[in-house]
Design an enzyme around this catalytic site. Sequence first.
Site, short mmCIF file in Angstrom:
data_model
loop_
_atom_site.label_atom_id
_atom_site.label_comp_id
_atom_site.label_asym_id
_atom_site.label_seq_id
_atom_site.Cartn_x
_atom_site.Cartn_y
_atom_site.Cartn_z
N CYS A 8 -6.94 -19.09 -44.68
CA CYS A 8 -6.92 -20.14 -43.89
C CYS A 8 -7.88 -21.23 -44.72
O CYS A 8 -7.57 -21.24 -46.02
CB CYS A 8 -7.20 -19.92 -42.72
SG CYS A 8 -5.85 -19.44 -41.58
N LYS A 62 1.58 -25.45 -45.51
CA LYS A 62 0.24 -25.62 -44.58
C LYS A 62 -0.86 -25.85 -45.29
O LYS A 62 -1.27 -24.99 -46.28
CB LYS A 62 0.33 -24.29 -43.83
CG LYS A 62 -1.21 -24.11 -42.83
CD LYS A 62 -1.18 -23.14 -42.20
CE LYS A 62 -2.53 -22.19 -42.82
NZ LYS A 62 -2.78 -20.96 -41.84
N HIS A 64 -4.19 -27.07 -44.45
CA HIS A 64 -5.49 -26.40 -43.72
C HIS A 64 -6.72 -27.03 -44.40
O HIS A 64 -7.82 -25.82 -44.41
CB HIS A 64 -4.95 -25.03 -43.40
CG HIS A 64 -5.77 -24.56 -42.21
ND1 HIS A 64 -5.64 -23.37 -41.40
CD2 HIS A 64 -6.56 -25.27 -41.02
CE1 HIS A 64 -6.29 -23.26 -40.36
NE2 HIS A 64 -6.92 -24.49 -40.19
N SER A 87 -3.04 -24.80 -38.85
CA SER A 87 -2.27 -23.56 -38.64
C SER A 87 -1.27 -23.78 -37.42
O SER A 87 -1.50 -24.78 -36.72
CB SER A 87 -2.90 -22.38 -38.10
OG SER A 87 -3.76 -21.86 -39.30
N ASP A 197 -3.33 -14.48 -48.94
CA ASP A 197 -4.75 -15.03 -48.89
C ASP A 197 -5.76 -14.08 -48.08
O ASP A 197 -6.85 -13.98 -47.93
CB ASP A 197 -5.17 -16.31 -48.18
CG ASP A 197 -4.34 -16.50 -46.72
OD1 ASP A 197 -3.95 -15.37 -46.16
OD2 ASP A 197 -4.79 -17.40 -46.05
N LYS A 213 -7.41 -8.01 -41.73
CA LYS A 213 -7.59 -9.47 -42.05
C LYS A 213 -9.10 -9.88 -41.00
O LYS A 213 -9.27 -9.49 -40.20
CB LYS A 213 -6.41 -10.42 -41.51
CG LYS A 213 -6.59 -11.86 -41.43
CD LYS A 213 -5.58 -12.57 -40.90
CE LYS A 213 -5.88 -13.94 -40.64
NZ LYS A 213 -4.80 -14.75 -39.99
#
Length: 390
Positions: A8, A62, A64, A87, A197, A213
């Site tokens: 993110c 996205k 972000h 998000s 990511d 994550k």
Amino acid sequence: QMCIRVRCTPSRSALLTGCYPKRVGMHQHVLFPSSTKGLNPKEHTIADHLKSQGYATACFGKWHLGHHTEVLPTANGFDTYYGIPYSNDMNRKEVPLPLLRNERVIESPVDQPMLTPRYTKEVVQFIYRNKDKPFFIYLPHTFPHVPLFASSRFKGKSAQGRYGDTIEEIDWSTGEILKALKDAGVDENTLVLFTSDNGSQQKGSNDPLRGRKGQTWEGGQRVPCVARWPGKIPEATESSEIVSTLDLLPTFAKLAGVPLPQKTIDGHDASSILLGEKKAKSKHEAFYYYQMDQLQCVRSGKWKLHLPLDSKKRNWGKPEGKTLQQLYDLDADIGETKNVSVDHPEVVQRLLALAEKARMELGDTNKSGKGQREAGLVEKASPRLLQVPN
């Protein structure tokens, strides 16, 4: 031509600037609709560098990295932007999730099931518009971030539920983009790189890696990366060298013949690895695993040291508590199951010294480093992002 696909905030800043998020002030949590900062336009993104060489640049998906006009993609090297600013779980009744074209809201709330096909259509159109000049496309898909959505064409069609539906739609999207490159006659002159990511959080699998994550175990950090460039990247080649999204900026700069930025970056040119040269080696002496502002691990070659911490931070949820020093040989123990620190005290000392170098340059918990730079600060929210378009 170059086309990146990623799923993110900290990891996106690293990808675009070639810098650890802590260096560019984008390391603390993720950005929210109430956030008043973003990626500083004074940084130099991949798009900035390629644009200086005549590339048409576009971001679809996205972002972000700040939703205010001053820090949107169009302020950070992109000619074109189409997507959501943060998000898709940040959709609130008082602040509906917007869809933007450049700096303007064109839909609020956005129709989430249609995001993947819309992004795909935008990418394909951009390819055809710019087939006679170099271009750079950055496509950070919204999904499979939760909540999961798929268009009617894919909803309910996968054996793996909604998660599978979204993955199959992204697979379809990839096929449409590759087809457009071929039909536009630029297939053999385009590098396509597909990656993620972070490791899986829920439905996917990180086996045999430990963790998920949001953690600095390998299961939260390692991701697949597939690169395609017909005639340049040999088919069916693999590499186990340490390469990260930090390396994309200097690698693309090398391939495009663009000078590296004047400012310090942390990535290294990995073009020799990418192009399949047999003796190509990673240029990273060390790789640092930060959780927000906390340095948690250091890797050098096959060795990974988890640092002793009084309270190990997590990006969300409660801290993991006190942790002891742990050394793992990732070549022999990819799952990080056997602590061998007692057997290799000289390796531990070498990695502790590397950790100290990181603290001096990038900082550590509640401490700044000499090489840190400020994020882009915004005095007040941009009202246009809070309004439903007419």
